[in-house]
Design a protein around this motif. Structure first.
Motif, PDB file in Angstrom:
ATOM      1  N   LYS A   1      -8.643  -3.491  -9.463  1.00  0.00           N
ATOM      2  CA  LYS A   1      -7.975  -4.185 -10.566  1.00  0.00           C
ATOM      3  C   LYS A   1      -8.590  -3.721 -11.875  1.00  0.00           C
ATOM      4  CE  LYS A   1      -7.232  -8.630 -10.148  1.00  0.00           C
ATOM      5  NZ  LYS A   1      -7.416 -10.110 -10.199  1.00  0.00           N
TER       6      LYS A   1
ATOM      7  N   PHE B   1      -3.136  -2.583 -11.093  1.00  0.00           N
ATOM      8  CA  PHE B   1      -3.807  -2.306  -9.829  1.00  0.00           C
ATOM      9  C   PHE B   1      -3.603  -0.835  -9.473  1.00  0.00           C
ATOM     10  CE2 PHE B   1      -2.840  -6.732 -10.061  1.00  0.00           C
ATOM     11  CZ  PHE B   1      -3.868  -7.387  -9.429  1.00  0.00           C
ATOM     12  N   ARG B   2      -4.680  -0.194  -8.991  1.00  0.00           N
ATOM     13  CA  ARG B   2      -4.626   1.212  -8.619  1.00  0.00           C
ATOM     14  C   ARG B   2      -5.252   1.422  -7.241  1.00  0.00           C
ATOM     15  NH1 ARG B   2      -3.506   4.329 -13.114  1.00  0.00           N
ATOM     16  NH2 ARG B   2      -3.829   3.310 -15.143  1.00  0.00           N
ATOM     17  N   LEU B   3      -4.853   2.518  -6.602  1.00  0.00           N
ATOM     18  CA  LEU B   3      -5.422   2.889  -5.300  1.00  0.00           C
ATOM     19  C   LEU B   3      -6.886   3.258  -5.497  1.00  0.00           C
ATOM     20  CD1 LEU B   3      -4.517   3.384  -2.347  1.00  0.00           C
ATOM     21  CD2 LEU B   3      -4.249   5.785  -2.960  1.00  0.00           C
ATOM     22  N   SER B   4      -7.769   2.737  -4.638  1.00  0.00           N
ATOM     23  CA  SER B   4      -9.199   2.991  -4.808  1.00  0.00           C
ATOM     24  C   SER B   4      -9.888   3.541  -3.565  1.00  0.00           C
ATOM     25  CB  SER B   4      -9.913   1.695  -5.242  1.00  0.00           C
ATOM     26  OG  SER B   4      -9.852   0.724  -4.203  1.00  0.00           O
TER      27      SER B   4
ATOM     28  N   MET C   1       0.825  -1.207   0.000  1.00  0.00           N
ATOM     29  CA  MET C   1       0.000   0.000   0.000  1.00  0.00           C
ATOM     30  C   MET C   1       0.857   1.254   0.000  1.00  0.00           C
ATOM     31  SD  MET C   1      -3.025  -0.976  -0.368  1.00  0.00           S
ATOM     32  CE  MET C   1      -3.676   0.700  -0.246  1.00  0.00           C
TER      33      MET C   1
ATOM     34  N   TRP D   1      -0.136  -0.332 -11.371  1.00  0.00           N
ATOM     35  CA  TRP D   1       0.946  -1.194 -10.890  1.00  0.00           C
ATOM     36  C   TRP D   1       0.683  -2.632 -11.324  1.00  0.00           C
ATOM     37  CZ3 TRP D   1       5.209   0.671  -8.284  1.00  0.00           C
ATOM     38  CH2 TRP D   1       5.136   2.004  -7.864  1.00  0.00           C
TER      39      TRP D   1
ATOM     40  N   PRO E   1      -0.075   7.270  -6.761  1.00  0.00           N
ATOM     41  CA  PRO E   1      -1.470   6.796  -6.817  1.00  0.00           C
ATOM     42  C   PRO E   1      -2.071   6.765  -8.222  1.00  0.00           C
ATOM     43  CG  PRO E   1      -1.345   9.025  -5.934  1.00  0.00           C
ATOM     44  CD  PRO E   1       0.065   8.536  -6.031  1.00  0.00           C
TER      45      PRO E   1
ATOM     46  N   LEU F   1      -1.661  -8.372  -4.007  1.00  0.00           N
ATOM     47  CA  LEU F   1      -2.508  -7.375  -4.673  1.00  0.00           C
ATOM     48  C   LEU F   1      -3.965  -7.824  -4.712  1.00  0.00           C
ATOM     49  CD1 LEU F   1      -0.048  -6.510  -7.575  1.00  0.00           C
ATOM     50  CD2 LEU F   1      -0.804  -4.921  -5.787  1.00  0.00           C
TER      51      LEU F   1
ATOM     52  N   VAL G   1      -7.327  -6.043  -3.201  1.00  0.00           N
ATOM     53  CA  VAL G   1      -8.529  -5.758  -3.985  1.00  0.00           C
ATOM     54  C   VAL G   1      -9.763  -6.235  -3.234  1.00  0.00           C
ATOM     55  CG1 VAL G   1      -9.778  -6.386  -6.098  1.00  0.00           C
ATOM     56  CG2 VAL G   1      -7.363  -5.766  -6.214  1.00  0.00           C
TER      57      VAL G   1
ATOM     58  N   LEU H   1      -7.650  -1.439  -3.158  1.00  0.00           N
ATOM     59  CA  LEU H   1      -7.109  -1.399  -4.508  1.00  0.00           C
ATOM     60  C   LEU H   1      -8.191  -1.827  -5.494  1.00  0.00           C
ATOM     61  CD1 LEU H   1      -3.520  -2.958  -4.233  1.00  0.00           C
ATOM     62  CD2 LEU H   1      -4.163  -0.553  -4.153  1.00  0.00           C
TER      63      LEU H   1
ATOM     64  N   VAL I   1       2.105   1.711  -3.606  1.00  0.00           N
ATOM     65  CA  VAL I   1       1.061   2.178  -4.511  1.00  0.00           C
ATOM     66  C   VAL I   1       0.679   3.621  -4.189  1.00  0.00           C
ATOM     67  CG1 VAL I   1      -1.328   1.816  -5.241  1.00  0.00           C
ATOM     68  CG2 VAL I   1       0.181  -0.140  -4.914  1.00  0.00           C
TER      69      VAL I   1
END
Length: 217
Positions: free
Chosen positions: A197, A208-211, A147, A158, A154, A186, A190, A195, A150
């Motif tokens: 996907k 994968f991105r920060l959510s 975390m 990734w 942000p 990862l 999620v 995160l 990432v």
């Protein structure tokens, strides 16, 4: 019989000497053939032993890869369980009043304090104040490390390879086991909804991105 010095060797003596040499050579040849046979048998046995050792080594490598994958999945499950317990302990209970409750079905119009007449300048309903976004707790040393990586960028998508390199060094970029460990971490994040996907690019690679907001538990 041996030749007499200074005299010409008789044909009979030469013939018998050559016959003796033939017997000597046959004996040497037979001995060497036997020796070669023993050596060949030893080589065959050594090759068979080497093949067996190679097969056992390959089996050990396969078992090690499986054990490494199981261990990574186990660590992910432990971190996921700890995060679930942590999130339950941080959860808040809200009390909702049903719309058909008597306090909503009676006196639906607001009354003035003096004459009991409806106040037309009052809004029919008031919007509830918005609640601040609650940070999702993330537990586990490796999950927190992911975390932090990432969150440092942000807006970047990734990949498991990116995370494996950041966690385990540049050599992990070519290791399937390192990629599997990173992907398991990862995917667990999620499931915790911190995160997201996605697929992007022409090759539709998975990133994968920060959510959501998060905090280390």
């Amino acid at each position: 019989m041996s030749p007499i010095d200074g005299l010409t060797t008789s044909a009979d003596w030469v013939a018998k000497d050559m016959e003796a040499m033939l017997r000597e050579c046959d004996a040497v040849i037979a001995s060497k053939d036997e020796h070669l046979a023993r050596l060949a048998a030893g080589v065959d046995a050594l090759r068979a032993q080497m093949d067996q050792v190679h097969a056992e080594r390959d089996m050990a490598i396969a078992d090690r890869d499986k054990a490494e994958h199981v261990l990574a999945a186990f660590h992910t499950a432990v971190e996921l369980g700890a995060g679930l317990r942590q999130s339950r302990s941080h959860g808040r209970t809200r009390l909702h009043v049903a719309p058909d409750s008597p306090q909503f079905t009676e006196n639906t119009e607001p009354l003035s304090a003096a004459g009991g007449e409806p106040l037309n300048d009052q809004p029919a309903s008031l919007a509830a104040p918005s609640e601040p976004e609650v940070a999702i707790p993330v537990s586990g040393e490796r999950s927190v490390a992911v975390m932090e990586i990432v969150a440092a960028e942000p807006n970047r998508g990734w990949t498991p390879k990116d995370i494996a390199v950041r966690l385990e060094g540049s050599d992990a970029g070519e290791g399937n086991a390192a990629h599997a460990r990173a992907r398991a971490l990862l995917d667990s994040l999620v499931r915790r909804k911190v995160l997201a996907k996605q697929r992007e690019g022409q090759d539709q690679r998975c990133v994968f991105r920060l959510s959501a907001a998060w905090e280390a538990a």
